[in-house]
Design a protein around this motif. Sequence first.
Motif, PDB file in Angstrom:
ATOM      1  N   VAL A   1       1.091   4.033  -3.095  1.00 47.99           N
ATOM      2  CA  VAL A   1       0.705   5.415  -2.837  1.00 47.99           C
ATOM      3  C   VAL A   1       1.860   6.373  -3.153  1.00 47.99           C
ATOM      4  O   VAL A   1       1.654   7.454  -3.703  1.00 47.99           O
ATOM      5  CB  VAL A   1       0.250   5.570  -1.368  1.00 47.99           C
ATOM      6  CG1 VAL A   1       0.172   7.022  -0.988  1.00 47.99           C
ATOM      7  CG2 VAL A   1      -1.097   4.917  -1.196  1.00 47.99           C
ATOM      8  N   ILE A   2       3.090   5.980  -2.834  1.00 48.69           N
ATOM      9  CA  ILE A   2       4.183   6.920  -3.105  1.00 48.69           C
ATOM     10  C   ILE A   2       4.687   6.823  -4.532  1.00 48.69           C
ATOM     11  O   ILE A   2       5.275   7.759  -5.039  1.00 48.69           O
ATOM     12  CB  ILE A   2       5.367   6.788  -2.107  1.00 48.69           C
ATOM     13  CG1 ILE A   2       5.974   5.408  -2.142  1.00 48.69           C
ATOM     14  CG2 ILE A   2       4.950   7.158  -0.705  1.00 48.69           C
ATOM     15  CD1 ILE A   2       7.107   5.232  -1.126  1.00 48.69           C
ATOM     16  N   ALA A   3       4.454   5.720  -5.217  1.00 50.28           N
ATOM     17  CA  ALA A   3       5.039   5.583  -6.551  1.00 50.28           C
ATOM     18  C   ALA A   3       4.260   6.338  -7.617  1.00 50.28           C
ATOM     19  O   ALA A   3       4.837   6.910  -8.522  1.00 50.28           O
ATOM     20  CB  ALA A   3       5.149   4.108  -6.929  1.00 50.28           C
ATOM     21  N   PHE A   4       2.947   6.397  -7.502  1.00 48.07           N
ATOM     22  CA  PHE A   4       2.241   6.807  -8.708  1.00 48.07           C
ATOM     23  C   PHE A   4       2.285   8.308  -8.978  1.00 48.07           C
ATOM     24  O   PHE A   4       2.193   8.745 -10.110  1.00 48.07           O
ATOM     25  CB  PHE A   4       0.833   6.211  -8.729  1.00 48.07           C
ATOM     26  CG  PHE A   4      -0.235   7.023  -8.112  1.00 48.07           C
ATOM     27  CD1 PHE A   4      -1.293   7.486  -8.884  1.00 48.07           C
ATOM     28  CD2 PHE A   4      -0.202   7.317  -6.753  1.00 48.07           C
ATOM     29  CE1 PHE A   4      -2.298   8.225  -8.311  1.00 48.07           C
ATOM     30  CE2 PHE A   4      -1.213   8.046  -6.180  1.00 48.07           C
ATOM     31  CZ  PHE A   4      -2.260   8.507  -6.947  1.00 48.07           C
ATOM     32  N   ALA A   5       2.519   9.095  -7.925  1.00 49.60           N
ATOM     33  CA  ALA A   5       2.643  10.532  -8.161  1.00 49.60           C
ATOM     34  C   ALA A   5       3.791  10.805  -9.124  1.00 49.60           C
ATOM     35  O   ALA A   5       3.699  11.630 -10.029  1.00 49.60           O
ATOM     36  CB  ALA A   5       2.881  11.264  -6.846  1.00 49.60           C
TER      37      ALA A   5
ATOM     38  N   GLY B   1       0.820  -1.205   0.000  1.00 47.13           N
ATOM     39  CA  GLY B   1       0.000   0.000   0.000  1.00 47.13           C
ATOM     40  C   GLY B   1       0.852   1.252   0.000  1.00 47.13           C
ATOM     41  O   GLY B   1       0.656   2.163  -0.805  1.00 47.13           O
ATOM     42  N   VAL B   2       1.824   1.280   0.887  1.00 46.42           N
ATOM     43  CA  VAL B   2       2.697   2.452   0.957  1.00 46.42           C
ATOM     44  C   VAL B   2       3.399   2.646  -0.386  1.00 46.42           C
ATOM     45  O   VAL B   2       3.450   3.751  -0.928  1.00 46.42           O
ATOM     46  CB  VAL B   2       3.739   2.287   2.086  1.00 46.42           C
ATOM     47  CG1 VAL B   2       4.793   3.381   1.996  1.00 46.42           C
ATOM     48  CG2 VAL B   2       3.053   2.337   3.444  1.00 46.42           C
ATOM     49  N   PHE B   3       3.886   1.567  -0.935  1.00 49.52           N
ATOM     50  CA  PHE B   3       4.654   1.686  -2.174  1.00 49.52           C
ATOM     51  C   PHE B   3       3.791   2.252  -3.305  1.00 49.52           C
ATOM     52  O   PHE B   3       4.194   3.171  -4.013  1.00 49.52           O
ATOM     53  CB  PHE B   3       5.225   0.322  -2.563  1.00 49.52           C
ATOM     54  CG  PHE B   3       6.197   0.416  -3.698  1.00 49.52           C
ATOM     55  CD1 PHE B   3       7.497   0.830  -3.458  1.00 49.52           C
ATOM     56  CD2 PHE B   3       5.810   0.129  -5.000  1.00 49.52           C
ATOM     57  CE1 PHE B   3       8.405   0.955  -4.495  1.00 49.52           C
ATOM     58  CE2 PHE B   3       6.712   0.248  -6.046  1.00 49.52           C
ATOM     59  CZ  PHE B   3       8.011   0.654  -5.792  1.00 49.52           C
TER      60      PHE B   3
END
Lengths: 488, 295, 221
Positions: free
Chosen positions: C19-23, C15-17
């Motif tokens: 959320v931070i990757a797609f921006a 989940g964390v990954f």
Amino acid sequence: MQSHAALEYDYSVAKLFTYTTILFGFVGMLIGTFIAAQLAFPELNYWMGEYGTFSRLRPLHTNVVIYGFTVSGVFATFYYSAQRVLKVSMAESNFLMFVGKLQFVLYVILAAGMVVSLLMGYSSSKEYAEMEWPLDILTVAVWVLWGIVMFGLIGLRREKTLYISLWYFIATFLGVAMLYLFNNMALPTYFFSGGLGNIMHSVSMYSGTNDALVQWWWGHNAVAFVFTVPIIAMIYYFLPKESGQAIYSYKLSLLSFWGLMFVYLWAGSHHLLWSTVPDWMQSMGSIFSVVLILPSWGSAINMLLTMKGEWNQLTENPLIKFMVLASTFYMLSTLEGPIQAIKSVNAIAHFTDWIPGHVHDGVLGWVAFMIMASLFHMAPRMYKREIYSKKLMDAQFWLQITAVVLYFTSMWIAGITQGMMWRAVDEYGNLMYSFIDTVAVLNPYYTIRALAGVLYLTGFLMFAYNMYKTMTASRKIEAEPQFRSPMA
Amino acid sequence: MNTLMIKALAFAAVLIIATLVVVKQMNIDLSDPINMITMLGAVAIAVLTFGVAAKYVNQMKTDKAEGELAEENWDGIGEYKNELPSGWAYSFLGTLIWAMWYWTVGYPLNAFSQIGMWNEEVKAYNAKFEETHKNADLETLQQMGESVFLVQCAPCHGETGDGLSGKAQDLGIRMSKEQILYTIENGSDQLGYEMGAMPPMMAQGEDAKAIAEYIAGGMKGEQPAAFAACASCHGEDGKGNNGMSPSLADYDDAVISHVLQHGKKGQIGKMPSFKTMLTPVQEKALAVYIRSLSN
Amino acid sequence: MFHWLEKNPFFFAVGVFVVIAFAGLIEILPNFAEASRPVAGLKPYTVLELTGKNIYKKDHCIACHSQLIRPFKAETDRYGQYSLSGEYAYDRPFLWGSKRTGPDLHRVGNYRTTEWHENHMWDPKSVVPQSIMPAYKHYFTNIADIETAYAEAVTVKNVFKTPYGDEFQPTKEAWEAHKPIVLAEAKAIADDMKNKDVKEAVANGQIPEIVALIAYLNRLK
Ligand code: HEM
Ligand code: HEM
Ligand SMILES: [Ca+2]
Ligand SMILES: [Ca+2]
Ligand SMILES: [Cu+2]
């Protein structure tokens, strides 16, 4: 209380990283103070030939405080607190213990290589990614080993639910891994030219505007995942632990965490406002920076509310003072940053000393305060002795608060003044100031900043001395203190 | 208000006032929108941070922690099930909605372009500038010239125009003997005068020396006979035949304009061209200012 | 209480990954091809200029100097035309910087000269009395590493199709063949300089760092 009585936590790796934290903290801040003095007294550039100029030493300062001091501090506090909130001991697994120690050894080699190579002038000249490719590879190795320990401990855990600090440590691990890797992609030219030239030299995979985007996607998030996320991990553990207070609100923790994760990465383009990056990307960075105020302030407010009603602790325990002040400096930098990210404000603020001012609100008032407070809290537990001197700690606190205030007020005024002078036009519509006018006017502020450096560094020396005495000479304690750290 | 809050806001006020005082000393125009927004931003940072922090720190004095504890406990750390602070929750929701609106409606409708903004800024400015300085008098031009000179030229010519001990032209004199000899020997073809190039070796030996001394001395006293070789192009008075060739007697507008347009490589070194950097009015102002240096 | 995700470290991490990757994907990818296109007429750096650029990198001039002229009138008046994305197409890495302790240098080649840089790098205070920039006297004696710059040119030619000529080949022989061109370029600059040691070194086939650095600074237009 009784729950971990049976468990002996093993602090050997935590201790090792504690030593490097103190060492690199001192070296990094010494260099910081020195380069601050060089801007006020430029003659200081010539004390050791080409190796002593401001331009060689500045990246050394940033790298030593980031990869030396802060990252060591993150590892030290992780190796200390993760065992405890997961309720497993490092000693339970020989494998994890070995990986942890190997990680430390590689880390020390990496840090030494970093200092030497930057002094020698091996640099890719991308901010916060200056290390050349062999060291980048070593960095990845150190990071992977850390990940193995982290997920290894999680795998062995007795506490089913992950504590908040671990959420943030996991995010640190993943965020840095992803961003560091992408940003440091480079080709070693030696291998692409049939063995010509210097083997250390590499060339970036990206060019121009793309390189800028990748760089600040990392650069901004180096701030996020090195200066913010793991430090929040620290405060969520050490403040309630030192004060004995329960976290004020789980919901606030939860929303702040996911809010921060979701929003942080969008904001990276606020480092590229008014550049050749498309307008829409810039606006995106601006807007999400403003949104970012709330998940950031959420954690800080949660910490301040945790201390509700505990004024006596604040006045009696300097460790609590450090952590409460750290929260407020965190609030300062996470409001100042978003305001500087507004395009009109950035037109003035960008490229000026207001930015290093903003940086050091965060790193001195928040990062370094939290790291020092955490190590102070750990020391009696790790060395089974009480903290050597409360008086010294109190004196250190006031010295360093004065230093941070001097640093940020002087750079605030210097930056705003310089930014406005660059734009100023005279009655004829011509530029009012030559560039050198705008440099000369900064001298008093540079001098104040150098003084702030001396004060802060002195405070850090007091911290180091206090830690040293705690490790070696202060009174032994029998039982581990549950909350408040004993100090003489 | 409690004392903590008063102290916090007083600190914010001191910081802002100090900033204003310093900025005002530098003659900054705070009605400029960018400057004004920046100052408002600074006020917001100081007041909100110190104010809100003081509010919460004050609660440590006056309030009491309470709530329902969750069942979890980590290493002795508990957790309350308290609700979100409502101010925080509404602000977060508000900014999120604002961001979504800006993203889907606000920005697309606004369609901001920074280059477009620059074009407008420059156009508006130039129109105003031309209007204001259509009939500028000499004194105005001289002052304007000085201000341009200090920004653009002083790094080479020095703040007083003396050429920094020979690193660039000393603008207090028209030309030195060495420079003239150098030009006589090498000719010159770089300033873009109508007459084109000046051939090398129009005079030699003692003649050349005499000419050089005469010109460097400000063309006063008796004219050496050999100057006739020069007069055919530069005129009997050395003033350049109405702009056909450079004036050797003084820095007239034409010399300055030609040098700034084309740059010059000479005996001292190279002077870059400022073709894209200066407007015609600024060139004229520089000429007036430079003439004032030799008087 | 709602602790579901926090009991499942694997999904938590995923989940964390996500959320931070797609921006990053949304902000970087769409413009990637567009942003790497050079402006018309842009030439890749010569080997001497690249050498100078590597010296600029080595000594972190970026610590004090930006190379990005923003589209404000005050800035274009001071430094010239605002910067365009395509001008940086061959800049690996980009050197925009984030701090202007000294002035912007993106077009410094337009309004400063070889002689001026020679004086200034030797002793900034000799031309700008209040300067706080360090002197770089060692550039006048240190010999520049041109071979590494050549290796870089060959690398970017082969991997990124940067338009260098066919003579740029990854062999020792090709490098030896190219060397005289670099020396000739260095000589043209040394001719405009006053320092005797520098002139002599260039005459002897060695290029002091200052020559390469000036080649790079002059190229910035
Ligand atoms: C809400 C959170 C934050 C936002 C939106 C933010 C925003 C910004 C902005 C707009 C800049 C200036 C870019 C420029 O014009 O050059 C900046 C620079 C910087 N900030 Fe923050 N900031 C935040 C929090 C922090 C914190 C907590 C820290 C450190 C503890 C920090 C460290 C830095 C650093 C190191 C830079 C300098 C980057 C460079 O080298 O140019 N920031 N930030
Ligand atoms: C004794 C305390 C310190 C002093 C006097 C000091 C001084 C300085 C100076 C003079 C600069 C260069 C600013 C410029 O180029 O104008 C700088 C940059 C920086 N320092 Fe420090 N520093 C100190 C401690 C720290 C610590 C503890 C950290 C991090 C944990 C840190 C992180 C940074 C960063 C990230 C930058 C780059 C900022 C940017 O590029 O905008 N510093 N520092
Ligand atoms: Ca790197
Ligand atoms: Ca920076
Ligand atoms: Cu950022």
